[in-house]
Design a protein around this motif. Structure first.
Motif, PDB file in Angstrom:
ATOM      1  N   ALA A 190     -20.350  42.711 -10.748  1.00 27.12           N
ATOM      2  CA  ALA A 190     -21.153  42.764 -11.969  1.00 27.12           C
ATOM      3  C   ALA A 190     -20.439  43.550 -13.052  1.00 27.12           C
ATOM      4  CB  ALA A 190     -22.515  43.390 -11.669  1.00 27.12           C
ATOM      5  N   MET A 191     -20.598  43.062 -14.295  1.00 29.34           N
ATOM      6  CA  MET A 191     -20.003  43.734 -15.447  1.00 29.34           C
ATOM      7  C   MET A 191     -20.807  43.394 -16.687  1.00 29.34           C
ATOM      8  SD  MET A 191     -18.621  40.955 -17.057  1.00 29.34           S
ATOM      9  CE  MET A 191     -17.086  41.125 -17.874  1.00 29.34           C
ATOM     10  N   ALA A 192     -20.525  44.125 -17.771  1.00 36.49           N
ATOM     11  CA  ALA A 192     -21.232  43.898 -19.036  1.00 36.49           C
ATOM     12  C   ALA A 192     -20.237  43.833 -20.171  1.00 36.49           C
ATOM     13  CB  ALA A 192     -22.248  45.011 -19.274  1.00 36.49           C
ATOM     14  N   GLU A 193     -20.553  42.975 -21.148  1.00 38.61           N
ATOM     15  CA  GLU A 193     -19.710  42.832 -22.335  1.00 38.61           C
ATOM     16  C   GLU A 193     -20.556  43.049 -23.583  1.00 38.61           C
ATOM     17  OE1 GLU A 193     -17.882  38.979 -22.084  1.00 38.61           O
ATOM     18  OE2 GLU A 193     -16.380  39.673 -20.652  1.00 38.61           O
ATOM     19  N   ARG A 194     -19.955  43.685 -24.559  1.00 45.48           N
ATOM     20  CA  ARG A 194     -20.633  43.965 -25.840  1.00 45.48           C
ATOM     21  C   ARG A 194     -20.998  42.643 -26.504  1.00 45.48           C
ATOM     22  NH1 ARG A 194     -19.789  48.376 -29.485  1.00 45.48           N
ATOM     23  NH2 ARG A 194     -21.424  48.258 -31.048  1.00 45.48           N
ATOM     24  N   SER A 195     -22.239  42.556 -27.012  1.00 48.34           N
ATOM     25  CA  SER A 195     -22.671  41.317 -27.649  1.00 48.34           C
ATOM     26  C   SER A 195     -23.345  41.564 -28.987  1.00 48.34           C
ATOM     27  CB  SER A 195     -23.632  40.553 -26.730  1.00 48.34           C
ATOM     28  OG  SER A 195     -24.800  41.317 -26.489  1.00 48.34           O
ATOM     29  N   GLY A 196     -23.284  42.775 -29.501  1.00 43.05           N
ATOM     30  CA  GLY A 196     -23.892  43.072 -30.793  1.00 43.05           C
ATOM     31  C   GLY A 196     -24.307  44.523 -30.886  1.00 43.05           C
ATOM     32  N   ASN A 197     -24.900  44.881 -32.037  1.00 47.15           N
ATOM     33  CA  ASN A 197     -25.327  46.254 -32.275  1.00 47.15           C
ATOM     34  C   ASN A 197     -26.742  46.489 -31.781  1.00 47.15           C
ATOM     35  OD1 ASN A 197     -22.889  46.952 -33.481  1.00 47.15           O
ATOM     36  ND2 ASN A 197     -23.545  46.146 -35.464  1.00 47.15           N
TER      37      ASN A 197
END
Length: 197
Positions: A190-197
């Motif tokens: 599992a991982m997370a990526e920036r998608s906005g403010n």
């Protein structure tokens, strides 16, 4: 010929002594001054003499009879003044705090959570600058769980201290991407990526 070498050596020693006393201090600089054999913290107020062989300093942390702070100014010879090494440490600490604040600012925002090699979307979360986060899983996108985190910039890690990520024992390794954003790796899948403010 034999007299020249001692003379040259004497000149070298004299120039070293002069260089040792030609320390330049600036107004407001934190220093240590020697008074009665003790070194005390002070601030440079100004040069007391044109040749800068003495400086007027303001002693720090001086208390009067009623424990009130006092402004004590006095003139000290340059050989009794040295740079305050703790000021360097404090500067380092300030720089570290600034780096942490900058990293925290760069990390705040919305992230998409993915799992597996195919990057299956499983939810999203918001990382806030105040040390909290809100997370919603795809089964119920409108219901948010709250949590807290701590940023460890030296280790490039987010340490989850409460909430879903903490209870699931997910990691928080920071991986900087080419675009300047950070990817947060929770674990091997599992991982997370920036998608906005």
């Amino acid at each position: 010929m034999r007299l020249i070498k001692p003379f040259v050596l004497l000149l070298a020693l004299m120039s070293m002594a002069v260089a040792g006393n030609s320390q330049k201090f600036t107004v407001g600089e934190k220093v240590m001054v020697q008074l009665n054999g003790n070194w005390m913290p002070a601030l440079i107020a100004d040069a007391a003499s044109a040749d800068k062989k003495s400086f007027r300093v303001k002693l720090q942390n001086i208390r009067g009879s009623k424990n009130a702070a006092m402004n004590s100014f006095l003139t000290v010879a340059i050989q009794n003044i040295k740079p305050d090494n703790t000021a360097v440490t404090n500067t380092g600490s300030a720089l570290q705090q600034k780096a942490t604040a900058e990293l925290n600012h760069a990390l705040t925002g919305r992230y998409q959570i993915y799992t597996g090699i195919q990057k299956n979307y499983i939810g999203h979360f918001f990382l806030k600058a105040d040390g909290t986060y809100r997370v919603a899983l795809s089964s119920d996108e409108d219901t948010y769980a709250q949590g807290t985190y701590e940023l460890l910039p030296d280790e490039q890690v987010i340490k989850w201290s409460g909430g879903l990520f903490y209870h699931n024992r997910w990691g928080g390794k920071l991986v900087k991407q080419e675009n300047g954003n950070y990817q947060i790796v929770f674990n091997g899948k599992a991982m997370a990526e920036r998608s906005g403010n």
